[in-house]
Design a protein around this motif. Structure first.
Motif, PDB file in Angstrom:
ATOM      1  N   ALA A  70      -0.851   6.016  15.686  1.00  0.00           N
ATOM      2  CA  ALA A  70      -0.257   7.344  15.577  1.00  0.00           C
ATOM      3  C   ALA A  70       0.858   7.366  14.540  1.00  0.00           C
ATOM      4  CB  ALA A  70       0.278   7.795  16.933  1.00  0.00           C
ATOM      5  N   GLU A  71       1.646   6.294  14.481  1.00  0.00           N
ATOM      6  CA  GLU A  71       2.745   6.256  13.525  1.00  0.00           C
ATOM      7  C   GLU A  71       2.254   6.075  12.099  1.00  0.00           C
ATOM      8  OE1 GLU A  71       5.591   3.330  14.624  1.00  0.00           O
ATOM      9  OE2 GLU A  71       6.148   4.366  16.455  1.00  0.00           O
ATOM     10  N   ASN A  72       1.082   5.476  11.913  1.00  0.00           N
ATOM     11  CA  ASN A  72       0.589   5.177  10.586  1.00  0.00           C
ATOM     12  C   ASN A  72      -0.475   6.162  10.110  1.00  0.00           C
ATOM     13  OD1 ASN A  72       2.227   2.910  10.259  1.00  0.00           O
ATOM     14  ND2 ASN A  72       0.810   1.634  11.404  1.00  0.00           N
ATOM     15  N   GLN A  73      -0.526   7.340  10.684  1.00  0.00           N
ATOM     16  CA  GLN A  73      -1.550   8.304  10.320  1.00  0.00           C
ATOM     17  C   GLN A  73      -1.350   8.878   8.926  1.00  0.00           C
ATOM     18  OE1 GLN A  73      -4.439   9.295  11.835  1.00  0.00           O
ATOM     19  NE2 GLN A  73      -4.049   7.562  13.150  1.00  0.00           N
ATOM     20  N   GLY A  74      -0.104   9.049   8.501  1.00  0.00           N
ATOM     21  CA  GLY A  74       0.160   9.688   7.222  1.00  0.00           C
ATOM     22  C   GLY A  74      -0.206   8.804   6.049  1.00  0.00           C
ATOM     23  N   LEU A  75      -0.469   9.436   4.922  1.00  0.00           N
ATOM     24  CA  LEU A  75      -0.787   8.735   3.691  1.00  0.00           C
ATOM     25  C   LEU A  75       0.493   8.157   3.109  1.00  0.00           C
ATOM     26  CD1 LEU A  75      -3.336   8.309   1.985  1.00  0.00           C
ATOM     27  CD2 LEU A  75      -2.697  10.321   0.682  1.00  0.00           C
ATOM     28  N   LYS A  76       0.476   6.854   2.795  1.00  0.00           N
ATOM     29  CA  LYS A  76       1.634   6.196   2.213  1.00  0.00           C
ATOM     30  C   LYS A  76       1.416   6.042   0.717  1.00  0.00           C
ATOM     31  CE  LYS A  76       0.749   3.064   5.111  1.00  0.00           C
ATOM     32  NZ  LYS A  76       0.462   2.012   6.019  1.00  0.00           N
ATOM     33  N   ILE A  77       2.503   5.957  -0.030  1.00  0.00           N
ATOM     34  CA  ILE A  77       2.429   5.761  -1.468  1.00  0.00           C
ATOM     35  C   ILE A  77       3.092   4.427  -1.786  1.00  0.00           C
ATOM     36  CG2 ILE A  77       3.007   6.698  -3.731  1.00  0.00           C
ATOM     37  CD1 ILE A  77       3.267   9.444  -2.342  1.00  0.00           C
ATOM     38  N   SER A  78       2.346   3.530  -2.412  1.00  0.00           N
ATOM     39  CA  SER A  78       2.897   2.212  -2.732  1.00  0.00           C
ATOM     40  C   SER A  78       4.000   2.343  -3.773  1.00  0.00           C
ATOM     41  CB  SER A  78       1.794   1.291  -3.258  1.00  0.00           C
ATOM     42  OG  SER A  78       1.390   1.707  -4.551  1.00  0.00           O
ATOM     43  N   LYS A  79       4.794   1.305  -3.879  1.00  0.00           N
ATOM     44  CA  LYS A  79       5.874   1.281  -4.867  1.00  0.00           C
ATOM     45  C   LYS A  79       5.290   1.413  -6.277  1.00  0.00           C
ATOM     46  CE  LYS A  79       9.811  -1.519  -6.317  1.00  0.00           C
ATOM     47  NZ  LYS A  79      10.559  -2.756  -6.080  1.00  0.00           N
ATOM     48  N   HIS A  80       4.191   0.711  -6.515  1.00  0.00           N
ATOM     49  CA  HIS A  80       3.523   0.772  -7.819  1.00  0.00           C
ATOM     50  C   HIS A  80       3.058   2.197  -8.133  1.00  0.00           C
ATOM     51  CE1 HIS A  80       0.964  -0.475 -11.172  1.00  0.00           C
ATOM     52  NE2 HIS A  80       0.008   0.269 -10.632  1.00  0.00           N
ATOM     53  N   ALA A  81       2.432   2.844  -7.156  1.00  0.00           N
ATOM     54  CA  ALA A  81       1.941   4.209  -7.364  1.00  0.00           C
ATOM     55  C   ALA A  81       3.107   5.175  -7.600  1.00  0.00           C
ATOM     56  CB  ALA A  81       1.111   4.659  -6.176  1.00  0.00           C
ATOM     57  N   THR A  82       4.207   4.984  -6.889  1.00  0.00           N
ATOM     58  CA  THR A  82       5.391   5.835  -7.084  1.00  0.00           C
ATOM     59  C   THR A  82       5.902   5.696  -8.512  1.00  0.00           C
ATOM     60  OG1 THR A  82       5.987   5.593  -4.763  1.00  0.00           O
ATOM     61  CG2 THR A  82       7.727   6.320  -6.244  1.00  0.00           C
ATOM     62  N   GLN A  83       5.955   4.469  -9.013  1.00  0.00           N
ATOM     63  CA  GLN A  83       6.392   4.242 -10.394  1.00  0.00           C
ATOM     64  C   GLN A  83       5.458   4.933 -11.377  1.00  0.00           C
ATOM     65  OE1 GLN A  83       6.421  -0.031 -10.580  1.00  0.00           O
ATOM     66  NE2 GLN A  83       8.575  -0.183  -9.962  1.00  0.00           N
ATOM     67  N   ARG A  84       4.153   4.809 -11.142  1.00  0.00           N
ATOM     68  CA  ARG A  84       3.180   5.436 -12.052  1.00  0.00           C
ATOM     69  C   ARG A  84       3.275   6.960 -12.019  1.00  0.00           C
ATOM     70  NH1 ARG A  84       3.801   1.353 -13.743  1.00  0.00           N
ATOM     71  NH2 ARG A  84       2.397  -0.413 -13.867  1.00  0.00           N
ATOM     72  N   LEU A  85       3.451   7.518 -10.847  1.00  0.00           N
ATOM     73  CA  LEU A  85       3.609   8.976 -10.750  1.00  0.00           C
ATOM     74  C   LEU A  85       4.833   9.435 -11.541  1.00  0.00           C
ATOM     75  CD1 LEU A  85       2.781   9.467  -6.958  1.00  0.00           C
ATOM     76  CD2 LEU A  85       1.460  10.397  -8.867  1.00  0.00           C
ATOM     77  N   ASN A  86       5.933   8.711 -11.441  1.00  0.00           N
ATOM     78  CA  ASN A  86       7.157   9.064 -12.161  1.00  0.00           C
ATOM     79  C   ASN A  86       7.009   8.854 -13.663  1.00  0.00           C
ATOM     80  OD1 ASN A  86       8.530   9.797  -9.824  1.00  0.00           O
ATOM     81  ND2 ASN A  86       9.296   7.729  -9.478  1.00  0.00           N
ATOM     82  N   GLU A  87       6.471   7.707 -14.080  1.00  0.00           N
ATOM     83  CA  GLU A  87       6.303   7.396 -15.502  1.00  0.00           C
ATOM     84  C   GLU A  87       5.399   8.401 -16.197  1.00  0.00           C
ATOM     85  OE1 GLU A  87       4.629   3.484 -15.644  1.00  0.00           O
ATOM     86  OE2 GLU A  87       6.510   2.510 -15.058  1.00  0.00           O
TER      87      GLU A  87
END
Length: 125
Positions: free
Chosen positions: A37-54
Motif C-alpha cells: 500500500a505504501e509503495n503504490q505510487g510511481l517513484k522517480i529515480s535520482k537519474h530520471a529526476t536529473q534527466r527531467l531537469n537537464e
C-alpha cells in the motif's frame, strides 16, 4: 561418579509447551499489505529526476496520474519494463519497481534503440 552417557526414555524427553497461534481475524493487518500500500505510487529515480531537469521536461499531475494508471494496466498484463512515449517525452519505467528509470525528450528518443523493455505505452495528450 558415573561419567557414562545414559539414554533417556522417550517419555522423559524434553517437551516444550505448545503455543497456540492466535486465530486471524479480519482486523489483523498483514505487513506485506502495508508495504504494498505504501509503495503504490510511481517513484522517480535520482537519474530520471536529473534527466527531467537537464532536458527541461515537465510533466503535470494529470499526466503523472495517466502514466501511473497505464503502468498498473501494463503490470497486470505481465509487463516488467516499459517505454512510455508521450507527445514531448519518452520515459523508461520499471513496472516491477514502480520506478521511472530515465527520461528524454521526443527528438532525442527518435534516434535511440531501446532494449530490455517488454512493453510500450503510447500516451497522446
Amino acid at each position: 561418579m558415573d561419567h557414562r552417557i545414559h539414554q533417556m526414555q522417550q517419555n522423559h524427553a524434553l517437551q516444550f509447551p505448545r503455543v497456540n497461534k492466535p486465530k486471524s481475524n479480519q482486523n489483523t493487518v498483514n505487513f506485506k499489505d502495508v508495504l504494498i500500500a505504501e509503495n503504490q505510487g510511481l517513484k522517480i529515480s535520482k537519474h530520471a529526476t536529473q534527466r527531467l531537469n537537464e532536458r527541461n521536461i515537465t510533466i503535470n499531475e494529470t499526466q503523472w496520474q495517466t502514466i501511473e494508471t497505464k503502468m498498473n494496466e501494463a503490470k497486470q498484463k505481465g509487463i516488467t519494463d516499459s517505454l512510455v512515449v508521450m507527445n514531448d517525452a519518452a520515459l523508461l519505467i520499471s513496472a516491477k519497481n514502480n520506478t521511472v528509470v530515465t527520461a528524454m525528450n521526443r527528438e532525442e528518443a527518435t534516434s535511440r534503440i531501446f532494449t530490455n523493455i517488454n512493453g510500450t505505452i503510447l500516451i497522446n495528450e
